[in-house]
Write a protein that holds these residues in place. Structure first.
Motif, PDB file in Angstrom:
ATOM      1  N   ALA A 158       0.826  -1.211   0.000  1.00 27.98           N
ATOM      2  CA  ALA A 158       0.000   0.000   0.000  1.00 27.98           C
ATOM      3  C   ALA A 158       0.859   1.260   0.000  1.00 27.98           C
ATOM      4  O   ALA A 158       0.470   2.283  -0.572  1.00 27.98           O
ATOM      5  CB  ALA A 158      -0.923   0.005   1.223  1.00 27.98           C
ATOM      6  N   THR A 159       2.027   1.190   0.644  1.00 28.81           N
ATOM      7  CA  THR A 159       2.914   2.353   0.714  1.00 28.81           C
ATOM      8  C   THR A 159       4.365   1.893   0.632  1.00 28.81           C
ATOM      9  O   THR A 159       4.651   0.698   0.625  1.00 28.81           O
ATOM     10  CB  THR A 159       2.725   3.117   2.043  1.00 28.81           C
ATOM     11  N   GLN A 160       5.261   2.870   0.585  1.00 28.20           N
ATOM     12  CA  GLN A 160       6.708   2.623   0.637  1.00 28.20           C
ATOM     13  C   GLN A 160       7.224   1.782  -0.536  1.00 28.20           C
ATOM     14  O   GLN A 160       8.318   1.226  -0.465  1.00 28.20           O
ATOM     15  CB  GLN A 160       7.085   1.927   1.951  1.00 28.20           C
ATOM     16  N   GLY A 161       6.446   1.641  -1.585  1.00 33.45           N
ATOM     17  CA  GLY A 161       6.849   0.792  -2.695  1.00 33.45           C
ATOM     18  C   GLY A 161       6.835  -0.682  -2.352  1.00 33.45           C
ATOM     19  O   GLY A 161       7.371  -1.511  -3.077  1.00 33.45           O
ATOM     20  N   GLY A 162       6.206  -1.020  -1.217  1.00 37.58           N
ATOM     21  CA  GLY A 162       6.170  -2.390  -0.730  1.00 37.58           C
ATOM     22  C   GLY A 162       7.142  -2.568   0.416  1.00 37.58           C
ATOM     23  O   GLY A 162       8.285  -2.111   0.342  1.00 37.58           O
TER      24      GLY A 162
END
Length: 511
Positions: A158-162
């Protein structure tokens, strides 16, 4: 000469910290000594991972401390075991190299298990992923015979590129593979389970761990802390990682074209507010999902709203309000663009609608909880329930216009009551207000004020009793207002009064 008494010197904070660190390192040395020379390499790896995990969670770097301590150790033979473990398992190449150099300088025999660290052969690898791309897991099998085990990592995209939010070493990888297949089969095609190459597993896991390590305070499980070090070591032991898809870069022209396509494809009204909201969604995707910035998924879109709420994504009040229409439209448009199956679209839209509804409740609750200092959780819950019963919403319609009002202001709270009763609004516009309507308006607004302030408390108690009987809120308020209206008496001017004791007695009998 008179005797002089020397005051005791205060230990410096640096000295105290050094002594504390020496005590902690001593404890670590004892734990490694307890392993013994014939320990199984996997056990050594797990113990090392757990020790380093405790220090990592506390914000300390055991590897750096041990390597520095090795420069002039009082008992060098006690440092051989932990340094041998760090040479294979430390999470940075710098620390692994430094541990190797320190061991070389000590020039002492190493425990037999040292050469077996990180040497478990690689077996098959599996991957699961949801249809949206929001999350998944990777299982890699290592070792043979009784030492056969698996590395299972759960990844949040969902965030941080995974990023890896959970990691564990599992004893029976075959059972886990069977569970992954079962979950996929029971998901209604919302989850896939597939075999992948070790090189592909390396790429996915390395990127996921990097995503976690980039965060200052990642929300990871206890198992992640415990198995983090050995999980990273197992990842490094995988064959060379396969190349990943590059991050996308969008020009301003490309972003504008995407927004045009969204407005045409979704049918949402074209406005500057709509376009800014869409642009913020694109920017969020480029930052947190750079390989698939336009991908839509329940967790990703909820994360976007969380970012709006915490100020990471900046919107004006007008743009924020527009999200109620823009975000579901973006989800539907993105689902069509990504080719999501229709049975996956409904859960996506439901997740978005649920989070939007929660936001409305959270935002409105700020107005309801303006004076809760000193109240415990139970009292705050009761206060919120009571005030929401009195004033269900901060939005109302006066005339033909919808307005947002502040229920903490008595005058605006009165308008919220009138907004629920169009018949009162019509009567109030007349030149002369009849006595019946005047008393009814006065009784309703007074009851709402009493519920808001919980004075007298018997009003809320009566409301709860009537509600428990199954009466809808409107009928409960009618009954309460009637009890008060029957006791209202005019006084000089336009005022009204009532006997509080008589009123409370009547409320107590109301059932």
């Amino acid at each position: 000469m008179s005797d002089m008494t020397e005051l005791p010197q205060q230990e410096s904070s640096d000295q105290t910290e050094a002594e504390d660190m020496t005590g902690l390192l001593e404890e670590v040395l004892r734990e490694f000594a307890e392993l013994g020379p014939d320990a199984d390499p996997l056990r050594v790896e797990l113990v090392t991972s757990e020790i380093l995990g405790e220090w990592w969670e506390a914000g300390d770097d055991l590897a750096a401390e041990l390597i520095a301590f090795a420069a002039a150790p009082p008992e060098p033979e006690r440092l051989v075991a932990p340094l041998a473990a760090l040479r294979a398992l430390a999470t940075t190449a710098e620390h692994r190299e430094a541990a190797a150099e320190a061991l070389e300088k000590l020039d002492l025999p190493e425990p037999p298990w040292a050469e077996g660290l990180g040497q478990a052969p690689v077996g098959e690898c599996w991957r699961t992923a949801d249809v949206y791309g929001d999350g998944g897991s990777v299982l890699c099998v290592f070792g043979t015979g009784e030492s056969r085990h698996g590395l299972l990592v759960a990844i949040n995209y969902a965030t941080q590129g995974g990023w890896a939010e959970e990691a564990a070493i599992v004893e029976s990888p075959e059972e886990v593979v069977a569970e992954l297949h079962t979950q996929a089969e029971q998901s209604g095609d919302l989850v896939i389970c597939e075999s992948i190459t070790p090189g592909r597993a390396h790429q996915i896991l390395a990127d996921a761990f990097a995503g976690t390590e980039r965060q200052d305070d990642p929300e990871v499980t206890d198992d992640y802390v415990r198995f983090r070090v050995v999980a990273m070591a197992r990842t490094r032991a995988l064959p060379e990682r396969e190349p990943a898809a590059p991050a996308q870069v969008l020009s301003a022209v490309q972003e504008a074209e995407i927004i045009d396509d969204f407005i045409r494809g979704s049918g949402i009204p074209d406005s500057e507010v709509t376009r800014v909201c869409a642009l913020r969604l694109i920017e969020f995707g480029l930052e947190h999902d750079p390989r698939q910035p336009l991908r839509v998924g329940p967790d990703k879109l909820v994360a976007f709203l969380d970012a709006v709420d915490d100020g990471s994504v900046e919107l004006t009040d007008e743009q924020d309000e527009a999200l109620e229409a823009v975000l579901p439209a973006w989800a539907r448009w993105g689902a069509n663009r990504d080719g999501l199956p229709e049975h996956a679209v409904e859960p996506l839209l439901e997740a978005v609608d649920e989070r939007l509804s929660e936001r409305i409740v959270e935002i409105e609750s700020i107005s309801y909880l303006d004076d809760t200092d000193g109240l415990d959780e139970a009292a705050v819950t009761d206060l919120l329930a009571r005030r929401r019963f009195a004033v269900p919403s901060v939005y109302t319609e006066i005339g033909d216009e919808e307005v947002e009002l502040d229920p903490t202001d008595p005058e605006q709270r009165r308008l919220l009551v009138l907004g629920e009763h169009p018949e009162f609004q019509h009567s109030l516009t007349e030149e002369e207000l009849d006595e019946e309507t005047f008393l009814a308006v006065a009784a309703y607004t007074a009851v709402v004020d009493q519920l808001w302030d919980n004075e007298p408390r018997e009003v809320w108690e009566a409301a709860q009793r009537l509600s428990e009987r199954g009466l809808p809120r409107s009928e409960v308020l009618d009954a309460l207002a009637e009890v008060l209206s029957d006791r209202l008496e005019p006084v000089e001017g336009d005022g009204l009064e009532f006997d509080i004791d008589d009123y409370i007695a009547a409320l107590t009998e109301l059932d």
